[in-house]
Motif scaffolding. Structure first.
Motif, PDB file in Angstrom:
ATOM      1  N   ARG A  24     -29.656  75.029  18.441  1.00 48.78           N
ATOM      2  CA  ARG A  24     -29.250  76.438  18.357  1.00 48.78           C
ATOM      3  C   ARG A  24     -27.742  76.542  18.142  1.00 48.78           C
ATOM      4  N   LYS A  25     -26.991  75.689  18.843  1.00 49.80           N
ATOM      5  CA  LYS A  25     -25.530  75.680  18.714  1.00 49.80           C
ATOM      6  C   LYS A  25     -25.114  75.256  17.302  1.00 49.80           C
ATOM      7  N   TYR A  27     -26.904  75.481  14.446  1.00 52.19           N
ATOM      8  CA  TYR A  27     -27.232  76.534  13.468  1.00 52.19           C
ATOM      9  C   TYR A  27     -26.273  77.704  13.584  1.00 52.19           C
ATOM     10  N   SER A  28     -25.914  78.070  14.821  1.00 53.19           N
ATOM     11  CA  SER A  28     -25.004  79.199  15.029  1.00 53.19           C
ATOM     12  C   SER A  28     -23.641  78.925  14.399  1.00 53.19           C
ATOM     13  N   GLU A  29     -23.118  77.732  14.613  1.00 52.47           N
ATOM     14  CA  GLU A  29     -21.820  77.377  14.046  1.00 52.47           C
ATOM     15  C   GLU A  29     -21.871  77.355  12.524  1.00 52.47           C
ATOM     16  N   THR A  32     -22.086  81.034  11.127  1.00 58.37           N
ATOM     17  CA  THR A  32     -21.004  81.977  11.430  1.00 58.37           C
ATOM     18  C   THR A  32     -19.628  81.464  11.028  1.00 58.37           C
ATOM     19  N   SER A 307     -19.179  71.203  17.286  1.00 55.66           N
ATOM     20  CA  SER A 307     -20.172  71.400  18.347  1.00 55.66           C
ATOM     21  C   SER A 307     -19.916  70.489  19.543  1.00 55.66           C
TER      22      SER A 307
END
Length: 465
Positions: A24-25, A27-29, A32, A307
């Motif tokens: 999740r971390k 994909y978020s990075e 965004t 990350s």
């Protein structure tokens, strides 16, 4: 025994939850704060097409090396490799001339590696074929002095467009070699494209063992014009085709693979690589093939750093030179790795466009594939479902061996061959979000491979005689 099983199950659930959080971390990075799209913008719009041995290829080497250095990797270097240098020259020109005196211009482009036509161009009657077997049946009596027109289309009812491509690409690669055996004057090949349009698609070709004096010029024709030429031949078998090309082959040129590395914290001698090829054809700017794979691979290392993931194994990005017309970079990398006795455990390639990622194909044994499939639920929230055993990629292929898992990113392929090797393989046809999803998907798989390692084959015991 029951307590042991419960403990194992709880540990597995905790591990799965930890992995899910890390994905999740990642994909978020990527979605965004991703860098892949801006890197691709520069490669495509500030540099452009990157034929091996060209000044643009060298600019791409210098640019990507500088960007990797800015990431603060442990090591960035260039690996020298000699590559073929072929140039297209002035734009190609072609027309169809009917027996009644009418003419129609058609869209062609030289195939990579073709010789030029003689000064003034080539004009001859045309023989249409759909296979090498048909060519052989016609023989020298019919073929000699004529232009062979290969018109076998990609098979539209195959869902895998790469399978459709594989079913007809031999006419592009070996068409001139086969036609020259029967005294053909030249070759025209239907573009490898499922769509009907006016864009000719180039690509590599080979003359095999044909002597230079017996080589014949080879060009691709757009799918629309292939349809026209076929129909015109049915009505007027004596029509003639004219084309002129000024392409040229030069001596091999110095170039480089670009390599960046994060040293592993626990198993530095076990190497994981991600990569794509830095060279491209010259008609477009190589955004999908393979600028997308280049920047996605660079992004994997950036996402690890951003990350806060310190890889256990050495993580390396390799931007290969000369995939399109020689695989010199891939072979050089594998050769040096063997000379240094480096131990590669996993190699992932992205060379199928920057479209929405669907999953991966794996070249590995059953035990490793079972482990990989156990990670599939982690990708389900991102609609990544394709985990299949099969091929990997051309550039990682030379690393194949025991205890090495090879993989290829598999994006949705339905639009890929609309752009492949054509003038519309350009930046505006790459979707930012799709590109970033692909980079995150690659990073997630690399993270899992690094975390759990590969399943090693049992060592074979030597019997002393």
């Amino acid at each position: 025994m029951v307590a042991f099983c419960l403990t194992a199950e709880i540990n597995a659930q905790q591990t799965n939850a930890s992995d899910s959080t890390m994905l999740r971390k990642i994909y978020s990075e990527a979605l965004t704060n991703g860098k892949s799209y801006s890197w691709l913008d520069h490669l495509s719009n500030k540099i452009g097409g990157r034929l091996s041995g060209s000044s643009n290829a060298q600019k791409a080497v210098e640019y990507t090396k500088a960007q990797l250095e800015e990431l603060g990797l442990d090591k960035v270097w260039l690996q020298p490799v000699m590559v073929p240098k072929w140039t297209r020259g002035t734009p190609e020109y072609a027309y169809v001339s009917t027996s009644t005196g009418g003419t129609k211009n058609v869209n062609i482009c030289a195939l990579g590696g073709s010789i030029a036509t003689k000064k003034g161009g080539l004009k001859a009657r045309v023989v249409e074929v759909s296979s090498f077997e048909e060519l052989e049946e016609l023989g020298e009596e019919i073929i000699k002095g004529k232009i062979v027109f290969y018109n076998r289309p990609m098979q539209a009812d195959l869902i895998s467009t790469f399978s459709a491509y594989g079913g007809c690409v031999n006419q592009r690669y070996s068409g001139a070699q086969e036609a020259a055996k029967y005294g053909a004057a030249g070759v025209i090949v239907r573009s490898m494209n499922l769509r009907l349009d006016d864009l000719p698609h180039t690509g590599s070709m080979s003359y095999g063992n044909i002597k230079p004096k017996d080589r014949i010029p080879a060009a691709a024709i757009s799918t629309n014009d292939a349809e026209y030429l076929s129909s015109a031949l049915a009505l007027d078998p004596s029509l003639e085709f004219y084309y002129t090309m000024s392409c040229q082959q030069f001596p091999d040129a110095q170039s480089y693979n670009v390599i960046g590395e994060i040293t592993g914290s626990e198993f530095p001698n076990e190497i994981i690589i991600v990569g794509g090829h830095l060279d491209s054809w010259d008609l477009g700017d190589g955004a999908h093939d393979d600028g997308a794979g280049v920047v996605q691979s660079m992004e994997v290392l950036r996402l690890f750093k951003e990350s806060g993931i310190q890889p256990k194994r050495t993580l390396r990005v390799v931007l290969f030179m000369n995939e399109e017309n020689g695989l010199r970079g891939a072979r050089k990398y594998a050769q040096v790795a063997q000379q240094k006795n480096e131990r590669h455990v996993f190699a992932l390639e992205s060379d199928a466009g920057g479209f929405t990622p669907r999953g991966f194909s794996f070249d590995c044994d059953k035990d490793n594939f079972v482990q990989i499939q156990s990670w599939k639920p982690l990708f389900k929230p991102y609609l990544i479902h394709y985990f299949e055993q099969g091929g990997s990629g051309a550039d990682v292929g030379p690393l194949k061996g025991e205890n090495v898992v090879l993989a290829g990113l598999r994006p949705d392929s339905q639009r890929y061959f609309d752009h492949h090797h054509a003038a519309n393989d350009t930046f505006e046809h790459v979707n930012k979000r799709e590109l970033e999803l692909g980079a995150a998907t690659m990073t997630s798989l690399v993270y899992l491979m690094d975390t759990y390692g590969i399943v090693k084959s049992p060592q074979k015991t030597k019997i002393k005689g």
